[in-house]
Motif scaffolding. Structure first.
Motif, PDB file in Angstrom:
ATOM      1  N   LEU A  32       0.824  -1.210   0.000  1.00 54.14           N
ATOM      2  CA  LEU A  32       0.000   0.000   0.000  1.00 54.14           C
ATOM      3  C   LEU A  32       0.856   1.258   0.000  1.00 54.14           C
ATOM      4  N   VAL A  33       2.006   1.191   0.638  1.00 53.22           N
ATOM      5  CA  VAL A  33       2.970   2.296   0.620  1.00 53.22           C
ATOM      6  C   VAL A  33       4.357   1.691   0.441  1.00 53.22           C
ATOM      7  N   GLY A  34       5.014   2.058  -0.663  1.00 59.13           N
ATOM      8  CA  GLY A  34       6.375   1.600  -0.898  1.00 59.13           C
ATOM      9  C   GLY A  34       7.339   2.753  -0.761  1.00 59.13           C
ATOM     10  N   PHE A  35       8.404   2.753  -1.579  1.00 59.91           N
ATOM     11  CA  PHE A  35       9.387   3.824  -1.482  1.00 59.91           C
ATOM     12  C   PHE A  35       9.227   4.871  -2.580  1.00 59.91           C
ATOM     13  N   ASP A  36       8.096   4.851  -3.271  1.00 60.60           N
ATOM     14  CA  ASP A  36       7.874   5.753  -4.401  1.00 60.60           C
ATOM     15  C   ASP A  36       7.947   7.227  -4.011  1.00 60.60           C
ATOM     16  N   HIS A  37       7.368   7.563  -2.843  1.00 63.12           N
ATOM     17  CA  HIS A  37       7.281   8.961  -2.440  1.00 63.12           C
ATOM     18  C   HIS A  37       8.156   9.260  -1.219  1.00 63.12           C
ATOM     19  N   ALA A  38       9.164   8.444  -0.981  1.00 66.22           N
ATOM     20  CA  ALA A  38      10.073   8.663   0.159  1.00 66.22           C
ATOM     21  C   ALA A  38       9.298   8.791   1.458  1.00 66.22           C
ATOM     22  N   ASP A  39       8.337   7.908   1.661  1.00 64.70           N
ATOM     23  CA  ASP A  39       7.508   7.978   2.866  1.00 64.70           C
ATOM     24  C   ASP A  39       8.275   7.448   4.065  1.00 64.70           C
ATOM     25  N   ASP A  40       7.660   7.573   5.256  1.00 67.44           N
ATOM     26  CA  ASP A  40       8.352   7.248   6.498  1.00 67.44           C
ATOM     27  C   ASP A  40       8.528   5.754   6.713  1.00 67.44           C
ATOM     28  N   ALA A  41       7.578   4.951   6.230  1.00 68.10           N
ATOM     29  CA  ALA A  41       7.633   3.507   6.432  1.00 68.10           C
ATOM     30  C   ALA A  41       6.888   2.825   5.289  1.00 68.10           C
ATOM     31  N   GLY A  42       7.149   1.535   5.140  1.00 75.30           N
ATOM     32  CA  GLY A  42       6.401   0.752   4.173  1.00 75.30           C
ATOM     33  C   GLY A  42       5.140   0.193   4.823  1.00 75.30           C
ATOM     34  N   VAL A  43       4.105   0.009   4.017  1.00 69.77           N
ATOM     35  CA  VAL A  43       2.846  -0.554   4.524  1.00 69.77           C
ATOM     36  C   VAL A  43       2.436  -1.704   3.616  1.00 69.77           C
ATOM     37  N   TYR A  44       2.148  -2.860   4.234  1.00 63.41           N
ATOM     38  CA  TYR A  44       1.817  -4.074   3.489  1.00 63.41           C
ATOM     39  C   TYR A  44       0.532  -4.680   4.052  1.00 63.41           C
ATOM     40  N   GLN A  45      -0.477  -4.820   3.196  1.00 60.54           N
ATOM     41  CA  GLN A  45      -1.781  -5.318   3.651  1.00 60.54           C
ATOM     42  C   GLN A  45      -1.749  -6.825   3.851  1.00 60.54           C
ATOM     43  N   ILE A  46      -2.263  -7.288   5.004  1.00 55.26           N
ATOM     44  CA  ILE A  46      -2.296  -8.720   5.314  1.00 55.26           C
ATOM     45  C   ILE A  46      -3.707  -9.234   5.527  1.00 55.26           C
ATOM     46  N   ALA A  47      -4.680  -8.325   5.611  1.00 53.40           N
ATOM     47  CA  ALA A  47      -6.085  -8.693   5.786  1.00 53.40           C
ATOM     48  C   ALA A  47      -6.925  -7.493   5.369  1.00 53.40           C
ATOM     49  N   PRO A  48      -8.222  -7.686   5.148  1.00 54.69           N
ATOM     50  CA  PRO A  48      -9.049  -6.548   4.723  1.00 54.69           C
ATOM     51  C   PRO A  48      -8.982  -5.364   5.683  1.00 54.69           C
ATOM     52  N   ASP A  49      -8.784  -5.628   6.977  1.00 54.27           N
ATOM     53  CA  ASP A  49      -8.777  -4.557   7.966  1.00 54.27           C
ATOM     54  C   ASP A  49      -7.434  -4.410   8.679  1.00 54.27           C
ATOM     55  N   GLN A  50      -6.369  -5.019   8.131  1.00 59.71           N
ATOM     56  CA  GLN A  50      -5.065  -4.946   8.780  1.00 59.71           C
ATOM     57  C   GLN A  50      -3.938  -4.812   7.761  1.00 59.71           C
ATOM     58  N   ALA A  51      -2.979  -3.970   8.107  1.00 59.93           N
ATOM     59  CA  ALA A  51      -1.765  -3.833   7.295  1.00 59.93           C
ATOM     60  C   ALA A  51      -0.579  -3.668   8.228  1.00 59.93           C
ATOM     61  N   LEU A  52       0.560  -4.211   7.807  1.00 62.85           N
ATOM     62  CA  LEU A  52       1.788  -4.057   8.565  1.00 62.85           C
ATOM     63  C   LEU A  52       2.474  -2.743   8.191  1.00 62.85           C
ATOM     64  N   VAL A  53       3.013  -2.068   9.190  1.00 60.21           N
ATOM     65  CA  VAL A  53       3.846  -0.886   8.975  1.00 60.21           C
ATOM     66  C   VAL A  53       5.268  -1.292   9.345  1.00 60.21           C
ATOM     67  N   GLN A  54       6.223  -1.119   8.432  1.00 57.08           N
ATOM     68  CA  GLN A  54       7.584  -1.586   8.681  1.00 57.08           C
ATOM     69  C   GLN A  54       8.607  -0.488   8.413  1.00 57.08           C
ATOM     70  N   THR A  55       9.556  -0.373   9.343  1.00 60.36           N
ATOM     71  CA  THR A  55      10.590   0.644   9.216  1.00 60.36           C
ATOM     72  C   THR A  55      11.866   0.159   9.896  1.00 60.36           C
ATOM     73  N   VAL A  56      12.983   0.806   9.596  1.00 66.59           N
ATOM     74  CA  VAL A  56      14.256   0.476  10.240  1.00 66.59           C
ATOM     75  C   VAL A  56      15.085   1.749  10.346  1.00 66.59           C
ATOM     76  N   ASP A  57      15.776   1.906  11.484  1.00 68.22           N
ATOM     77  CA  ASP A  57      16.600   3.091  11.680  1.00 68.22           C
ATOM     78  C   ASP A  57      17.668   2.805  12.727  1.00 68.22           C
ATOM     79  N   PHE A  58      18.910   3.169  12.435  1.00 67.22           N
ATOM     80  CA  PHE A  58      19.973   3.067  13.431  1.00 67.22           C
ATOM     81  C   PHE A  58      21.050   4.085  13.107  1.00 67.22           C
TER      82      PHE A  58
END
Length: 321
Positions: A14-40
């Motif tokens: 649902l959200v990749g790196f196209d627009h330099a967004d803060d995190a990626g979003v991946y849908q896993i169910a009709p009402d749920q999506a994972l938000v994933q990020t990494v920083d160090f």
């Protein structure tokens, strides 16, 4: 560099790196999506426990910026082979304290030997697919609201040089160890019309505002006299405590900015200051802006309206006095 690679096509992204967004979003169910990020990153304060807290706060911020709720995290550690392991233990303990505060469970991690200490997290959260707050979607007429003051980059540089007053250090540490959790909860639970959101981190206020403007195909107007600054931030700029990241941000993004003549040079510099665990930049319907700001302030979140969204034109970003 990712943009130069072959593109993957997955309808669940649902959200990749196209627009330099803060995190990626991946849908896993009709009402749920994972938000994933990494920083160090490398230490920016002397106290290892506080460094761990700052690193955790910074990593968690991207999940909050997408409207998500953090669930789990993995620690990322680079540590010198012959260094005192008690230092590493304090870093991990500091990070854990903020993960506990966020309700985010540390479930593992990975470490490597490195001459320079680095620490952070990969964080996974949850968000409803229809409630994602990306950096795109800002609409002409929206108000721009900023939480947290600017200046952690220049103050951190002064700390490294041994030139920072204790009051400056205390203010910066307080900011960098304050989660964006409460702000995200107010936004998530309220009836406010939020059209876009991002957190202000390494690219500075202008850098992240630029990303929002480009992703939303709008222009932005900022009011310099409303932008909150940490105690000592202007002093650091005037004393020449300028981090390399600020210079890089300015070289990259200042070409899209137009200033009123009354905007002082030291303030112009701070608009590009790379923030660690910075605040949220929120694009909200103007009719909801005042109430949203009041609700955030009532919940203990520093928030102020700093500008507005305009129809796309040149300059992309204007800064007025």
């Amino acid at each position: 560099m990712l943009g130069k690679l072959a593109r993957q096509h997955d309808p669940n992204v649902l959200v990749g790196f196209d627009h330099a967004d803060d995190a990626g979003v991946y849908q896993i169910a009709p009402d749920q999506a994972l938000v994933q990020t990494v920083d160090f990153f490398t230490p920016i304060v002397d106290d290892p426990y506080v460094f761990g807290q700052i690193a955790a706060t910074n990593a968690l911020s991207d999940v909050y910026a997408m409207g998500g709720r953090p669930l789990t995290s993995l620690a990322l550690v680079c540590f010198p082979d012959k260094a005192d392991l008690e230092i590493l233990e304090r870093i991990l303990a500091g990070g854990l304290s903020k993960m506990v505060e966020a309700g985010c469970t540390v479930i593992g991690g990975h470490s490597i030997r490195d001459e320079e200490t680095k620490f952070g997290y990969a964080v996974t959260g949850l968000v409803h697919p229809k409630k994602i707050l990306a950096n795109s979607g800002a609409q002409p007429g929206d108000a721009l609201i900023l939480t947290k003051a600017l200046g952690t980059g220049v103050i951190s540089t002064a700390i490294k040089k041994g030139k920072a007053d204790q009051a400056w250090i205390d203010a910066a540490v307080q900011s960098m160890t304050t989660l964006n959790k409460r702000a995200a909860e107010i936004i998530r639970e309220g009836e406010f019309r939020i059209h876009a959101m991002t957190d202000v981190t390494g690219f500075g206020l202008i850098g992240h505002a630029r990303e929002m403007a480009m992703a939303s195909d709008v222009s932005l107007r900022l009011h310099a006299n409303r932008i909150p600054l940490l105690a000592g931030a202007l002093d650091c700029v005037r004393a020449g405590h300028i981090p390399g990241g600020l210079k890089n941000n300015r070289d990259f993004a200042e070409c899209v900015v137009d200033y009123d003549h009354g905007v002082a040079e030291d303030l112009r510099a701070l608009l590009f200051d790379p923030q660690t665990a910075g605040g949220l930049l929120i694009s909200a319907a103007s009719e909801d802006s005042a109430q949203l700001t009041r609700s955030l302030n009532a919940a203990g979140v520093s928030a102020i309206e700093i500008g507005e969204v305009l129809v796309r034109a040149k300059p992309l970003i204007s800064v007025q006095t």
